[in-house]
Design an enzyme around this catalytic site. Structure first.
Site, PDB file in Angstrom:
ATOM      1  N   TYR A  33      -0.790   2.360   4.716  1.00  0.00           N
ATOM      2  CA  TYR A  33      -2.256   2.887   4.926  1.00  0.00           C
ATOM      3  C   TYR A  33      -3.482   3.356   4.395  1.00  0.00           C
ATOM      4  O   TYR A  33      -5.032   3.287   4.361  1.00  0.00           O
ATOM      5  CB  TYR A  33      -2.179   4.210   6.395  1.00  0.00           C
ATOM      6  N   SER A  79     -10.746   6.949   6.012  1.00  0.00           N
ATOM      7  CA  SER A  79     -10.013   7.912   5.953  1.00  0.00           C
ATOM      8  C   SER A  79     -10.081   8.707   4.697  1.00  0.00           C
ATOM      9  O   SER A  79     -10.130   7.841   3.312  1.00  0.00           O
ATOM     10  CB  SER A  79      -8.748   8.121   6.725  1.00  0.00           C
TER      11      SER A  79
END
Length: 329
Positions: free
Chosen positions: A187, A161
């Site tokens: 994350y 990501s």
């Protein structure tokens, strides 16, 4: 800046609006075997559909067999096998079941993931985002290595990501055992790990015909990835500096459909444009540009995610955490 000389766009002719079906084109996958984690929801489901429609045998690991059957009812050729990335024993069982068939594995797409979850830990005590997004996939690839090698030309695709730009891997405290938990830092760490994994996987695997890529699929609202987010946290947000000033135009980012979101992972898995290449981070069905650490751009890949020394260090750390040697030989 990156030491990886391949990390620059090749001008593929595709873009942010290209769909997975369009990047596949006329490529036939008859006789090919693929595994797609997360292959029964969101972009993983679309990836499964496109690969299967091109003739590939697609195996989909599922945490919930019932949900998997429902989601894949229109893809009768997909094979469902139980597996949970947070459960190392289930990963071993999945791999043993697959290896027992003596089939080669031509495509491994690590698409499953979680994002910005509250602090959770697996039974080993590992933070859930690192455990799910990176360590589970690292163990899966390690166990499936004989089948990847047997393919005589395999590709491993690691779904990352652009969230990796929020931070790299904390090698001293990767599981938030000493520092306060920050769900976005956790994350970002897991997504940087996804990129570093692909870099080192490619380095170790290329002599055996195994190439690896990492991918930012885009911002796709029609997925379950953000199920732990509040309504206020959903959607693109500007990145701010220490003084609270916006340093990115992320609020103007454009959402993609699942069909568009699956394009880059499918492109990395099958495109002949990538022959002889690997270890690179891709977005919008092209190789992304390497950008400086302080770049205000939301796109591109940051130095800490494509540093070969950090990639090798992460590999060693991961072997220690899962207690499984991943010797590529």
């Amino acid at each position: 800046m990156s030491k990886n000389v391949n990390q620059s766009p090749i001008h593929s002719g595709f873009g942010s609006r290209t769909t997975a079906k369009e990047v596949l084109g006329t490529v036939s996958l008859q006789g090919k075997v693929a595994i797609v984690t997360g292959g029964y929801s969101g972009i993983g489901l679309e990836t499964t559909r496109v690969l299967a429609n091109a003739g590939a045998t697609v195996l989909v690991p599922v945490r919930s067999f019932e949900k998997g059957v429902t989601a894949l009812k229109d893809i009768p050729s997909a094979e469902l096998i139980p597996m949970d990335l947070m459960d190392p024993d289930s990963i071993d069982r999945f791999a043993e079941r697959f290896l027992a068939t003596d089939r080669p594995l031509h495509i491994l797409i690590n698409s499953a993931g979680v994002m910005a979850t509250p602090l959770r830990r697996d039974r080993r005590g590992y933070e859930s985002q690192l455990a799910t997004n990176h360590l589970g996939h690292f163990q899966l690839a390690a166990r499936l290595w004989p089948a990847l090698k047997r393919a005589n030309g395999a590709r491993v695709v690691s779904i990352s990501s652009r969230g990796h730009r929020l931070g790299g891997v904390d090698f001293d405290d990767p599981n938030f055992e000493r520092k306060a938990y920050d769900k976005w830092k956790a994350y970002a760490q897991s997504k940087s790990a996804n990129i570093l994994f692909a870099l080192e996987m490619d380095k170790r695997g290329r002599a055996h015909g195994v190439r690896a890529f990492s991918v930012h699929p885009g911002l796709i609202p029609e997925t379950n990835l953000g199920r732990d987010l509040t309504e206020e946290e959903r959607g693109p947000k500007p990145i701010k500096d220490e003084r609270g000033h916006s340093v990115s135009n992320e609020q103007y980012a454009v959402f993609k459909t699942a069909e568009q979101g699956a394009a880059t992972s499918v492109w990395c898995a099958v495109s002949p444009q990538l022959e002889g290449l690997g270890g690179v981070y891709c977005e919008d069905a092209d190789i992304a540009e390497a950008v400086p650490a302080d770049s205000p751009r939301p796109d591109g890949v940051r130095p800490w995610a494509i540093d070969p020394e950090l990639a090798a260090r992460l590999w060693k750390l991961s072997e220690g955490l899962i207690k499984i040697p991943f010797a590529v030989e």
